[in-house]
Structure formats: structure tokens, C-alpha cells
Design a protein around this motif. Structure first.
Motif, PDB file in Angstrom:
ATOM      1  N   GLN A 238      47.717  47.958  57.683  1.00  0.00           N
ATOM      2  CA  GLN A 238      47.178  48.926  58.681  1.00  0.00           C
ATOM      3  C   GLN A 238      47.237  50.059  57.557  1.00  0.00           C
ATOM      4  N   GLY A 239      47.323  50.206  56.410  1.00  0.00           N
ATOM      5  CA  GLY A 239      47.302  51.579  56.075  1.00  0.00           C
ATOM      6  C   GLY A 239      46.340  52.124  54.678  1.00  0.00           C
ATOM      7  N   HIS A 267      42.921  55.414  56.464  1.00  0.00           N
ATOM      8  CA  HIS A 267      43.779  55.319  56.683  1.00  0.00           C
ATOM      9  C   HIS A 267      43.426  54.093  58.052  1.00  0.00           C
ATOM     10  N   VAL A 268      42.460  53.527  57.077  1.00  0.00           N
ATOM     11  CA  VAL A 268      42.065  52.597  58.245  1.00  0.00           C
ATOM     12  C   VAL A 268      42.074  50.746  57.168  1.00  0.00           C
ATOM     13  N   ASP A 272      43.897  46.418  60.889  1.00  0.00           N
ATOM     14  CA  ASP A 272      44.282  48.080  61.423  1.00  0.00           C
ATOM     15  C   ASP A 272      44.123  47.961  63.406  1.00  0.00           C
ATOM     16  N   GLU A 308      41.309  57.106  60.989  1.00  0.00           N
ATOM     17  CA  GLU A 308      42.430  57.134  61.705  1.00  0.00           C
ATOM     18  C   GLU A 308      43.168  58.505  61.167  1.00  0.00           C
ATOM     19  N   ASN A 311      47.846  58.105  59.620  1.00  0.00           N
ATOM     20  CA  ASN A 311      48.104  57.297  59.541  1.00  0.00           C
ATOM     21  C   ASN A 311      48.950  56.309  61.000  1.00  0.00           C
ATOM     22  N   GLU A 312      48.783  55.908  61.387  1.00  0.00           N
ATOM     23  CA  GLU A 312      48.942  54.476  62.244  1.00  0.00           C
ATOM     24  C   GLU A 312      48.944  55.438  64.063  1.00  0.00           C
TER      25      GLU A 312
HETATM   26 CA   LIG Z   1      45.948  52.852  59.309  1.00  0.00          CA
END
Ligand SMILES: [Ca+2]
Ligand SMILES: [Ca+2]
Ligand SMILES: [Ca+2]
Ligand SMILES: [Ca+2]
Length: 465
Positions: A238-239, A267-268, A272, A308, A311-312
Motif C-alpha cells: 500500500q506504499g 502513494h498507491v 492499496d 493518494e 499515504n493511507e
Molecule cells: Ca497508499
């Protein structure tokens, strides 16, 4: 069909009322939605292609739910209003024992190319139709070099790119190309096309340098036959997703793909997770479109992807960049979705109308799900539901206000599909009309045999700028 008319009329009335109250002035009416599959069970991962030689001829090719054999194929000869539909590739026809990952492209002559994956064999089949999608023959099975396949015996998981995966077929400038992840790096092969049914042999193919574990690719052909492939690193997690392109400057000529060129960080990751895609997750879904229109931006290649923001954060947005020098340098990103919130926009698709040079972008969009059980929310939870939205550009890279394409609101988890809406959706733009294809369980047209929010059907619409 009567219920479709009734739903559309109701939406127009709602929009007129909203316009009268000033809430939604200048809104574009939602186009009439068509439930293409009307089939029990889930259908997802849509490829759609318009025939430039007969734009009323449109073909949709999709997955069907896990556990069922074959793939879904639908053909229209009236601009997408009515469809003949069938299951192919259950093992008893020319398609063979099909798994999944449909891709479809018509060329200027009316040749229709489909690519997909087999359940077992480690080759990518190319099926050709010269009658608009009624009949097919498999004209090639593209294999990766043995040297790339060494991990297969030990790690035989479908969908984790340890052997052929995520193929895409495209056409243009008298060429047809297919790209896929070949058990590590990206691999591409092409063939010349000179007329209807006049398709030469595919070349032996080539690896795109620097693309090990780079996947979820796309491929496009420029006006002089040059070829660009795009893919995302890394394939997992997911990073930090990074988008790279490689360019073959002479297409079917003797030069090969050049070194990878970094374009964007997203960031995807490869898997993710976001609330509207909770079971399958998303990747950045980078996609390419190359202007061969002969218009003011002829030669410009566009890249769409999702990013994204933090991130997250689950605040994914849709961006487009373009290059006027075959991928050496890229414009700054233009954000396509124009909402003010922090919900998810995901799985973008881009298509360029080669008759005008205009571009269309479409995507799943959770902006309307604020979790208050009103329009855009089916479950009282914010950012869990999705609609399908789009935008056009007629000036080479700035976008119109966004418009809602799906009349209804879908919830992928309730569908039980296991892979939510799948890994991608479809979009084909030709002759001034864009035809998206998306997975939808709103049952807004009242044609879904499973009912509302039960299982996914394939929807389309005719959308004009
Ligand atoms: Ca992400
Ligand atoms: Ca967002
Ligand atoms: Ca919700
Ligand atoms: Ca269905």
C-alpha cells in the motif's frame, strides 16, 4: 426498456428542479444508462471498443464471477442501445479455456483484437474478429522468453505476476501491440496491419528495460508508429507506487525499448485498500492515450493515473500529465476530479477520440457518499459506495467540470464479488461519443436479475461533451 426511459426522465426532472433552485446550475444531465449484461451473478473488469469503420458497432468483453467458466462478450450494432450477449471461452470454442483480464481494441480497418488470459497456459492469446465481434479466430499466442519464466514452477499464483499477467492490446498507425507482465518485467510484441483481416505475424517481442516487478501496464502507439508502455512499481503493498514509461522509437522497426523513464509517484501500491474497494484494493491504474488525430496536439501522449494525496489517507484523486517529446519530459499534473471532499476516486481510464483529438477520462467516484444515507450512500458509512463519473478535455489537457455517468450508486462489498469492481473499467471515445463501461449493482435500470445491490452487472452509456 420502458423502465429505463422512466428512470432517465425522473433524473432529468430532478436535475431541472435542482437547476431551478440554483443547487446544481449548469449540471449535465445523467446519460441514459444501459445494463449490458443483465446476467445473474457478478460481472467485472470491462474492456470496451468502438469500431472506427462502423461506430455503431461496439464490443464489451468482461470477466464473470470466480467459479464460473468463461468470459462475457456483448456486441452492439446500434450504438450501444441493444446488445447480443454470450459466454465465450468455457473451453469448447476458439477462445480456449479462458481465465480473465479482458482487453479489446478495434483498428481503423475494423479489425477487432481481443486479448485475455488462459487458465493454464503461460501465453497471451490474440483473438481477431473481422465481422464486428460475431466470430473470432485466435491468430497468435504470445509467449514470454523461457528465461523469464523460471519462477513459475515454484510460484504458480495467478494474479501475482509470477508469469503472464495484466495484458493489454492496442492498435494504431498500422500496428497492433500487446504488453503484459512476463513473470517479472514487462514484455511487448507487435504485428503490422494493412487492411481488414490483413494482420502480419507478431514479432518475437522484447523486454522493457528496468521494469522488473513493474506491472498494471498499458501501451499506446504514436502517429509515426512509436510505442510507449507504462507500468507501476511496486507490484505489492500500500506504499510508494512509482510510474515508469519505456519508449520504442520506431515501433516494429529494429530499435527496441529505451531505458525506463520515471514519471510520477502515487502513494498507491499494487494492492492499496480503500473503503469503496475493500476486498480487492486498487492500483494506480496508469493508462496512456496518444494523439494521432492530425489536430493541434498531434503527437502528444497523455498519462492518467490515481494518486493518494497523503499515504493511507484514502483520499485518492485522478491526474493527467502529457508529453510532447515521446515521454522524455512530462507536464506538471492536472487534477481531473473537481470535488472538494477527501473521498476516493479510483480506477481511471483515458481514451482519445482520434477523429478530433479530444480526450475523455472516466473513473469510479465516492464523492457523493458522505455517510448520511442520502443520495450516494447505501449503508450509512462514508466513502464505502461509488458512482461512475467523467470529464472531457478539448484543449489538450484542461478538463471540463465533472459529470455523473452512472444513474445509480453501487456498493462492491455487498455484491460479494470478492474482487469488488475488479482491477479496471473501460472507456472508448470515437466520433464525438464516449462509451464507458463499468460494474454496477445499483439496478438503476431495473434490468438486473439479482435485484438492487445484490450482484454487479456491466453498464454503459453514450456520453457526449
Ligand atoms: Ca497508499
Ligand atoms: Ca479524493
Ligand atoms: Ca456509504
Ligand atoms: Ca450480473
Amino acid at each position: 426498456m420502458r423502465s429505463i426511459v422512466r428512470v432517465s426522465s425522473f433524473l432529468v426532472i430532478v436535475l431541472l428542479v435542482l437547476s431551478a433552485t440554483g443547487i446544481a446550475s449548469a449540471e449535465v444531465p445523467i446519460p441514459e444508462n444501459v445494463d449490458v449484461s443483465q446476467r445473474a451473478g457478478n460481472e467485472s473488469e470491462e474492456a470496451i471498443a468502438i469500431n472506427p469503420a462502423n461506430p455503431n458497432n461496439i464490443v464489451i468483453f468482461t470477466n464473470i464471477a470466480e467459479g464460473a467458466a468463461g468470459m462475457f462478450l456483448a456486441v452492439s450494432f446500434d450504438g450501444g442501445n441493444t446488445w447480443t450477449r454470450r459466454i465465450v471461452g468455457e473451453g469448447n470454442d476458439v477462445f480456449g479455456d479462458t481465465c480473465c483480464d479482458p482487453s479489446a481494441a478495434f483498428d481503423e480497418y475494423g479489425n477487432l483484437f481481443l486479448s485475455y488470459l488462459y487458465n493454464v497456459e503461460n501465453t497471451v492469446p490474440i483473438a481477431l474478429s473481422t465481422d464486428g465481434g460475431l466470430t473470432f479466430e485466435v491468430i497468435a499466442r504470445i509467449g514470454a522468453p523461457e528465461s523469464l519464466m523460471t519462477t513459475k514452477a515454484a510460484r504458480d499464483e495467478r494474479g501475482l505476476f509470477h508469469y503472464v499477467d495484466q495484458e493489454t492490446v492496442t492498435t494504431g498507425a498500422g500496428e497492433v501491440w500487446v504488453t503484459f507482465n512476463a513473470g517479472g518485467p514487462m514484455f511487448a510484441a507487435g504485428a503490422p496491419v494493412t487492411g481488414l483481416g490483413q494482420v502480419g505475424a507478431f514479432d518475437s517481442g522484447q523486454v522493457a528495460p528496468g521494469t522488473n516487478n513493474c506491472t498494471y501496464g498499458d501501451i499506446a502507439i504514436g502517429p509515426s508508429g512509436q510505442v510507449m508502455q507504462v507500468c507501476t512499481l511496486t507490484a505489492t503493498g500500500q506504499g510508494g507506487g512509482k510510474i515508469f514509461v519505456n519508449v520504442d522509437p520506431d515501433g516494429l522497426g529494429p530499435a527496441g525499448f529505451g531505458d525506463r523513464i520515471f514519471v510520477a509517484a502515487t502513494h498507491v501500491g499494487g494492492f492499496d485498500f480503500i473503503p469503496p474497494q475493500p476486498d480487492r484494493s486498487v492500483d494506480a491504474e496508469s493508462g496512456l492515450a496518444w494523439d494521432r488525430s492530425g489536430g493541434p496536439h498531434n503527437g502528444r501522449v497523455y498519462l492518467v493515473y490515481s494518486k493518494e494525496e497523503k499515504n493511507e489517507s484514502d483520499d485518492t484523486n485522478i491526474y493527467v500529465r502529457y508529453s510532447d517529446d515521446d515521454g522524455v519530459t512530462w507536464s506538471s499534473p492536472v487534477r481531473v476530479n473537481d470535488d472538494q471532499g477527501v473521498n476516493s476516486q479510483f480506477m481511471p481510464k483515458i481514451s482519445l477520440d482520434q477523429t478530433t483529438g479530444k480526450i475523455a477520462v472516466a473513473w469510479y467516484d465516492s464523492r457523493a457518499d458522505i455517510g448520511t444515507s442520502g443520495a450516494g450512500d447505501t449503508d450509512g458509512v462514508p466513502n464505502s459506495d461509488a458512482q461512475f463519473w467523467g470529464a472531457f478535455s478539448d484543449d489538450g489537457g484542461t478538463f471540463t467540470p465533472n459529470f455523473q455517468i452512472s444513474a445509480g450508486t453501487s456498493n462492491s462489498r455487498i455484491s460479494g464479488n470478492g474482487i469488488d469492481y475488479g482491477d479496471y473499467d473501460g472507456l472508448s471515445f470515437h466520433g464525438g461519443v464516449a462509451h464507458p463501461a463499468w460494474s454496477d449493482n445499483s439496478n438503476s435500470t431495473r434490468d438486473n436479475p439479482d435485484g438492487t445491490l445484490a450482484k454487479l452487472d456491466i453498464y454503459t452509456a453514450a456520453v457526449t461533451p
